[in-house]
Design a protein around this motif. Structure first.
Motif, PDB file in Angstrom:
ATOM      1  N   VAL A   1       7.349  -0.416  11.018  1.00 27.03           N
ATOM      2  CA  VAL A   1       6.476  -1.103  10.058  1.00 27.03           C
ATOM      3  C   VAL A   1       5.211  -0.283   9.819  1.00 27.03           C
ATOM      4  O   VAL A   1       4.755  -0.142   8.676  1.00 27.03           O
ATOM      5  CB  VAL A   1       6.132  -2.527  10.579  1.00 27.03           C
ATOM      6  CG1 VAL A   1       5.021  -3.154   9.769  1.00 27.03           C
ATOM      7  CG2 VAL A   1       7.366  -3.405  10.556  1.00 27.03           C
ATOM      8  N   GLU A   2       4.677   0.278  10.888  1.00 32.98           N
ATOM      9  CA  GLU A   2       3.452   1.076  10.770  1.00 32.98           C
ATOM     10  C   GLU A   2       3.693   2.322   9.911  1.00 32.98           C
ATOM     11  O   GLU A   2       2.882   2.647   9.043  1.00 32.98           O
ATOM     12  CB  GLU A   2       2.974   1.483  12.160  1.00 32.98           C
ATOM     13  CG  GLU A   2       1.657   2.213  12.170  1.00 32.98           C
ATOM     14  CD  GLU A   2       1.198   2.577  13.577  1.00 32.98           C
ATOM     15  OE1 GLU A   2       0.176   3.275  13.679  1.00 32.98           O
ATOM     16  OE2 GLU A   2       1.839   2.164  14.557  1.00 32.98           O
ATOM     17  N   SER A   3       4.820   3.000  10.122  1.00 34.92           N
ATOM     18  CA  SER A   3       5.094   4.202   9.328  1.00 34.92           C
ATOM     19  C   SER A   3       5.320   3.850   7.859  1.00 34.92           C
ATOM     20  O   SER A   3       4.866   4.569   6.961  1.00 34.92           O
ATOM     21  CB  SER A   3       6.291   4.972   9.892  1.00 34.92           C
ATOM     22  OG  SER A   3       7.475   4.221   9.759  1.00 34.92           O
ATOM     23  N   LYS A   4       6.005   2.717   7.592  1.00 37.98           N
ATOM     24  CA  LYS A   4       6.196   2.285   6.198  1.00 37.98           C
ATOM     25  C   LYS A   4       4.863   1.960   5.553  1.00 37.98           C
ATOM     26  O   LYS A   4       4.623   2.318   4.389  1.00 37.98           O
ATOM     27  CB  LYS A   4       7.124   1.063   6.134  1.00 37.98           C
ATOM     28  CG  LYS A   4       8.575   1.382   6.389  1.00 37.98           C
ATOM     29  CD  LYS A   4       9.442   0.133   6.343  1.00 37.98           C
ATOM     30  CE  LYS A   4      10.893   0.454   6.679  1.00 37.98           C
ATOM     31  NZ  LYS A   4      11.720  -0.759   6.679  1.00 37.98           N
ATOM     32  N   ALA A   5       3.994   1.299   6.302  1.00 37.82           N
ATOM     33  CA  ALA A   5       2.667   0.957   5.766  1.00 37.82           C
ATOM     34  C   ALA A   5       1.866   2.226   5.479  1.00 37.82           C
ATOM     35  O   ALA A   5       1.196   2.322   4.437  1.00 37.82           O
ATOM     36  CB  ALA A   5       1.914   0.061   6.744  1.00 37.82           C
ATOM     37  N   LYS A   6       1.942   3.201   6.360  1.00 39.12           N
ATOM     38  CA  LYS A   6       1.228   4.473   6.139  1.00 39.12           C
ATOM     39  C   LYS A   6       1.760   5.175   4.892  1.00 39.12           C
ATOM     40  O   LYS A   6       0.982   5.730   4.111  1.00 39.12           O
ATOM     41  CB  LYS A   6       1.370   5.385   7.362  1.00 39.12           C
ATOM     42  CG  LYS A   6       0.494   4.979   8.522  1.00 39.12           C
ATOM     43  CD  LYS A   6       0.651   5.918   9.699  1.00 39.12           C
ATOM     44  CE  LYS A   6      -0.216   5.497  10.872  1.00 39.12           C
ATOM     45  NZ  LYS A   6      -0.062   6.384  12.021  1.00 39.12           N
ATOM     46  N   GLU A   7       3.094   5.156   4.732  1.00 36.95           N
ATOM     47  CA  GLU A   7       3.686   5.777   3.540  1.00 36.95           C
ATOM     48  C   GLU A   7       3.216   5.077   2.270  1.00 36.95           C
ATOM     49  O   GLU A   7       2.891   5.730   1.272  1.00 36.95           O
ATOM     50  CB  GLU A   7       5.216   5.725   3.621  1.00 36.95           C
ATOM     51  CG  GLU A   7       5.820   6.653   4.651  1.00 36.95           C
ATOM     52  CD  GLU A   7       7.319   6.465   4.804  1.00 36.95           C
ATOM     53  OE1 GLU A   7       7.930   5.726   4.006  1.00 36.95           O
ATOM     54  OE2 GLU A   7       7.880   7.054   5.741  1.00 36.95           O
ATOM     55  N   GLN A   8       3.175   3.744   2.299  1.00 33.93           N
ATOM     56  CA  GLN A   8       2.719   2.993   1.125  1.00 33.93           C
ATOM     57  C   GLN A   8       1.250   3.287   0.825  1.00 33.93           C
ATOM     58  O   GLN A   8       0.870   3.467  -0.340  1.00 33.93           O
ATOM     59  CB  GLN A   8       2.918   1.487   1.348  1.00 33.93           C
ATOM     60  CG  GLN A   8       4.365   1.056   1.303  1.00 33.93           C
ATOM     61  CD  GLN A   8       4.534  -0.435   1.615  1.00 33.93           C
ATOM     62  OE1 GLN A   8       3.612  -1.091   2.068  1.00 33.93           O
ATOM     63  NE2 GLN A   8       5.739  -0.943   1.363  1.00 33.93           N
ATOM     64  N   ILE A   9       0.440   3.346   1.857  1.00 33.98           N
ATOM     65  CA  ILE A   9      -0.987   3.647   1.659  1.00 33.98           C
ATOM     66  C   ILE A   9      -1.155   5.045   1.082  1.00 33.98           C
ATOM     67  O   ILE A   9      -1.940   5.254   0.150  1.00 33.98           O
ATOM     68  CB  ILE A   9      -1.757   3.503   2.989  1.00 33.98           C
ATOM     69  CG1 ILE A   9      -1.836   2.024   3.376  1.00 33.98           C
ATOM     70  CG2 ILE A   9      -3.153   4.102   2.893  1.00 33.98           C
ATOM     71  CD1 ILE A   9      -2.368   1.771   4.782  1.00 33.98           C
ATOM     72  N   LEU A  10      -0.420   6.009   1.608  1.00 34.98           N
ATOM     73  CA  LEU A  10      -0.491   7.382   1.105  1.00 34.98           C
ATOM     74  C   LEU A  10      -0.060   7.437  -0.350  1.00 34.98           C
ATOM     75  O   LEU A  10      -0.711   8.089  -1.186  1.00 34.98           O
ATOM     76  CB  LEU A  10       0.383   8.295   1.968  1.00 34.98           C
ATOM     77  CG  LEU A  10       0.389   9.780   1.606  1.00 34.98           C
ATOM     78  CD1 LEU A  10      -1.009  10.363   1.756  1.00 34.98           C
ATOM     79  CD2 LEU A  10       1.364  10.533   2.487  1.00 34.98           C
ATOM     80  N   SER A  11       1.035   6.732  -0.676  1.00 35.78           N
ATOM     81  CA  SER A  11       1.527   6.703  -2.057  1.00 35.78           C
ATOM     82  C   SER A  11       0.487   6.079  -2.990  1.00 35.78           C
ATOM     83  O   SER A  11       0.217   6.605  -4.076  1.00 35.78           O
ATOM     84  CB  SER A  11       2.838   5.909  -2.110  1.00 35.78           C
ATOM     85  OG  SER A  11       3.259   5.746  -3.435  1.00 35.78           O
ATOM     86  N   ARG A  12      -0.132   5.002  -2.559  1.00 38.57           N
ATOM     87  CA  ARG A  12      -1.153   4.347  -3.391  1.00 38.57           C
ATOM     88  C   ARG A  12      -2.385   5.229  -3.544  1.00 38.57           C
ATOM     89  O   ARG A  12      -2.998   5.267  -4.619  1.00 38.57           O
ATOM     90  CB  ARG A  12      -1.520   2.990  -2.804  1.00 38.57           C
ATOM     91  CG  ARG A  12      -0.347   2.038  -2.870  1.00 38.57           C
ATOM     92  CD  ARG A  12      -0.715   0.642  -3.263  1.00 38.57           C
ATOM     93  NE  ARG A  12       0.488  -0.151  -3.454  1.00 38.57           N
ATOM     94  CZ  ARG A  12       0.810  -1.202  -2.750  1.00 38.57           C
ATOM     95  NH1 ARG A  12       0.014  -1.608  -1.791  1.00 38.57           N
ATOM     96  NH2 ARG A  12       1.920  -1.866  -3.004  1.00 38.57           N
ATOM     97  N   ASP A  13      -2.755   5.925  -2.465  1.00 36.46           N
ATOM     98  CA  ASP A  13      -3.886   6.852  -2.560  1.00 36.46           C
ATOM     99  C   ASP A  13      -3.600   7.943  -3.592  1.00 36.46           C
ATOM    100  O   ASP A  13      -4.472   8.313  -4.385  1.00 36.46           O
ATOM    101  CB  ASP A  13      -4.184   7.495  -1.199  1.00 36.46           C
ATOM    102  CG  ASP A  13      -4.925   6.566  -0.256  1.00 36.46           C
ATOM    103  OD1 ASP A  13      -5.449   5.530  -0.724  1.00 36.46           O
ATOM    104  OD2 ASP A  13      -4.985   6.879   0.958  1.00 36.46           O
ATOM    105  N   GLN A  14      -2.354   8.453  -3.565  1.00 31.55           N
ATOM    106  CA  GLN A  14      -1.979   9.480  -4.530  1.00 31.55           C
ATOM    107  C   GLN A  14      -2.019   8.928  -5.957  1.00 31.55           C
ATOM    108  O   GLN A  14      -2.478   9.604  -6.876  1.00 31.55           O
ATOM    109  CB  GLN A  14      -0.590  10.033  -4.205  1.00 31.55           C
ATOM    110  CG  GLN A  14      -0.557  10.865  -2.937  1.00 31.55           C
ATOM    111  CD  GLN A  14       0.844  11.249  -2.529  1.00 31.55           C
ATOM    112  OE1 GLN A  14       1.826  10.715  -3.035  1.00 31.55           O
ATOM    113  NE2 GLN A  14       0.952  12.178  -1.579  1.00 31.55           N
ATOM    114  N   GLU A  15      -1.536   7.682  -6.141  1.00 31.43           N
ATOM    115  CA  GLU A  15      -1.577   7.062  -7.465  1.00 31.43           C
ATOM    116  C   GLU A  15      -3.020   6.884  -7.944  1.00 31.43           C
ATOM    117  O   GLU A  15      -3.337   7.149  -9.104  1.00 31.43           O
ATOM    118  CB  GLU A  15      -0.873   5.699  -7.431  1.00 31.43           C
ATOM    119  CG  GLU A  15       0.628   5.770  -7.291  1.00 31.43           C
ATOM    120  CD  GLU A  15       1.261   4.392  -7.124  1.00 31.43           C
ATOM    121  OE1 GLU A  15       0.550   3.371  -7.282  1.00 31.43           O
ATOM    122  OE2 GLU A  15       2.469   4.338  -6.835  1.00 31.43           O
ATOM    123  N   ILE A  16      -3.898   6.446  -7.029  1.00 31.78           N
ATOM    124  CA  ILE A  16      -5.309   6.246  -7.390  1.00 31.78           C
ATOM    125  C   ILE A  16      -5.957   7.575  -7.759  1.00 31.78           C
ATOM    126  O   ILE A  16      -6.695   7.671  -8.749  1.00 31.78           O
ATOM    127  CB  ILE A  16      -6.062   5.556  -6.231  1.00 31.78           C
ATOM    128  CG1 ILE A  16      -5.612   4.099  -6.119  1.00 31.78           C
ATOM    129  CG2 ILE A  16      -7.570   5.634  -6.413  1.00 31.78           C
ATOM    130  CD1 ILE A  16      -6.108   3.379  -4.871  1.00 31.78           C
TER     131      ILE A  16
END
Length: 191
Positions: free
Chosen positions: A111-126
């Motif tokens: 769950v933690e790795s999925k959350a990190k991936e989602q945060i990284l993806s959102r940071d890239q989108e932002i």
């Protein structure tokens, strides 16, 4: 310890010797007896009390320290066996808990790795959106500057034309009005 000689002397004398009970017990306790002497003493005491036993072994078995120790040993072994079973059960439960803990840790890590991936993806989108917004803002600023330059050019041209022809000035004023409307619309879009 003393040898059982005084008792033998008493038997040889065949006389009654009267000792207080505590003195007798203390004297007997401090003496060392051979197996035959101990058996004879037990027989005398048994006859005194009117107790009839089949054998010396069964008579002494009740007070035999070896038998009592064997019984105690058996009880201790049972307790030890029960404790070992409890320890084995506790060890098995501990293994199960460790397995459950490892499974929970794996889930948490997933769950933690999925959350990190989602945060990284959102940071890239932002970051990409910010870059597009900045590029769009620069484009609008450039466009506004170009339009302002055109307006200034029209103003100069109109000033020259006003001096020469009045009809041309009216047409230029309409063109200038249209151009100013376009600049205002472009400015509003960029905000």
């Amino acid at each position: 310890m003393k040898k059982a000689a005084p008792l033998a002397v008493a038997n040889e004398l065949d006389g009654a010797l009267f000792l207080p009970y505590k003195t007798l017990v203390s004297t007997i306790s401090s003496m060392a007896f051979s197996e035959g002497e101990a058996q004879k003493l037990i027989e005398i005491l048994t006859e005194k009390n009117g107790i009839k036993q089949d054998t010396w072994h069964t008579a002494t078995q009740k007070g035999d320290p070896v038998t009592a120790l064997k019984r105690q040993l058996e009880e201790k072994e049972k307790l030890l066996s029960a404790e070992q079973e409890d320890a084995a059960a506790a060890k098995n439960r501990l293994r199960e808990i460790n397995k459950e803990l490892a499974a929970e840790k794996a889930k948490v890590n997933s769950v933690e790795s999925k959350a990190k991936e989602q945060i990284l993806s959102r940071d890239q989108e932002i970051n990409a959106l910010q870059a597009r917004m900045q590029a769009s803002y620069k484009d609008h600023v450039t466009e506004i500057q170009q339009l302002q330059g055109k307006v200034q050019c029209y103003v100069k041209v109109m000033g020259i034309m006003c001096n020469t022809e009045s009809k041309t000035v009216e047409l230029s004023m309409e063109s200038l009005s249209i151009l100013l409307t376009q600049v205002q619309q472009t400015t509003q879009c960029s905000l």
